[in-house]
Enzyme design. Structure first.
Site, PDB file in Angstrom:
ATOM      1  N   SER A  82      35.467  43.567  47.332  1.00 21.94           N
ATOM      2  CA  SER A  82      34.778  42.634  46.091  1.00 21.94           C
ATOM      3  C   SER A  82      35.773  41.261  46.688  1.00 21.94           C
ATOM      4  O   SER A  82      36.224  41.205  47.860  1.00 21.94           O
ATOM      5  CB  SER A  82      35.398  43.260  45.051  1.00 21.94           C
ATOM      6  OG  SER A  82      35.862  42.237  44.282  1.00 21.94           O
ATOM      7  N   TYR A 126      43.449  45.935  39.942  1.00 24.65           N
ATOM      8  CA  TYR A 126      41.990  46.156  39.944  1.00 24.65           C
ATOM      9  C   TYR A 126      42.531  44.732  41.501  1.00 24.65           C
ATOM     10  O   TYR A 126      41.468  45.295  42.765  1.00 24.65           O
ATOM     11  CB  TYR A 126      40.724  45.188  39.227  1.00 24.65           C
ATOM     12  CG  TYR A 126      39.368  44.958  39.606  1.00 24.65           C
ATOM     13  CD1 TYR A 126      38.727  46.346  39.401  1.00 24.65           C
ATOM     14  CD2 TYR A 126      39.005  44.203  40.535  1.00 24.65           C
ATOM     15  CE1 TYR A 126      37.652  46.640  39.921  1.00 24.65           C
ATOM     16  CE2 TYR A 126      37.688  43.975  41.446  1.00 24.65           C
ATOM     17  CZ  TYR A 126      36.679  45.419  40.590  1.00 24.65           C
ATOM     18  OH  TYR A 126      35.541  45.349  41.534  1.00 24.65           O
TER      19      TYR A 126
END
Length: 264
Positions: free
Chosen positions: A155, A168
């Site tokens: 990401s 996350y």
């Protein structure tokens, strides 16, 4: 092979996945469906571990390409289920050539009150499952002796941080580290491990944030191409990293963000 022979021997067949078997976790929906269908279009058969019941759409898309697909449902935060995935794929196809660790989840909460249960859930699926499934699949690839491809999903938050999602952020940093470790360990077996790091995508998964005009405009202003990404912006890169055309790319992190990470 000398330079001239190398040039002459190059073929677009190097981008083909014909005869390959690919596991795409969470490949029945969202970004994972795009990866799975892209592989089918390139000639691969698919094995899809999933958690939800919606498999009809991706089955139809893959079979329309003349490729096979099989499924297994279960909880990838459970260590024993990851072993079941490997066994079931081998029972179905007899081999594993490509693994995409796509499944993931998130939780947003005030840092001061971030629940321990959510920390564990996000870390288990986004990072621990990537390691454990990758580890088991790598052993299969080594035994096969024909090389392989492991592609992890990072990401923009593999490089930086954002508010209210500490688990996350931590997991996606960890995925980048796992990728480099695997690349270092597996290169000698002709197994390449890389990570793609998508930026902001105009998909239904991100509708909660993209529908916020102020936030959408703020992000868009930082993207040199002036738009959020689409699913097909990722599909070609995924096929490339799964194909023989990328055989000398190992331990790389490929940012697919329209240039977002280059701006201030």
């Amino acid at each position: 092979m000398d330079m001239i022979e190398s040039v002459k021997s190059f073929s677009m067949d190097r981008y083909s996945l014909k005869g390959k078997v690919a596991i795409v976790t969470g490949g029945n929906q969202n970004l994972g469906m795009g990866y799975a269908v892209a592989f089918a279009k390139a000639g691969a058969d698919l094995f899809i571990p999933h958690f939800t019941d919606d498999t009809d759409t991706v089955r139809g898309l893959i079979e329309a390409e003349g490729r096979r697909v099989a499924f297994i449902k279960g909880d990838m935060t459970k260590r024993e289920h990851l072993d079941e995935i490997v066994k079931a794929c081998l029972d179905e196809y007899g081999r594993i050539d490509i693994l995409v660790n796509n499944s993931g989840t998130n939780c947003f909460a005030d840092f001061r009150e971030f629940p321990d249960s959510e920390w564990k859930r996000v870390i288990d699926l986004n990072m621990n499952a990537v390691y454990y499934l990758g580890h088991e699949v790598a052993k299969v690839m080594i035994k096969q002796g024909t090389g392989g491809k492991i592609i992890n999903i990072g990401s923009a938050l593999s490089y930086t941080a954002d508010a209210h999602c500490p688990a996350y952020v931590t997991a996606k940093h960890g995925v980048a580290g796992i990728t480099r470790s695997f690349a270092n360990e597996l290169g000698k077996y002709n197994i390449q491990c890389n990570v793609i790091c998508p930026g902001f995508l105009a998909t239904s998964v991100n509708s909660d944030v993209s529908d916020n005009k102020e936030y959408y405009d703020k992000i868009t202003s930082r993207i040199p191409q002036g738009r959020w990404g689409n699913l097909d912006d990722l599909m070609g890169a995924m096929v490339f990293l799964a194909s023989p055309a990328s055989n000398y790319i190992n331990g790389a992190d490929l940012k697919i963000d329209g240039g977002f990470s280059t701006t201030l």
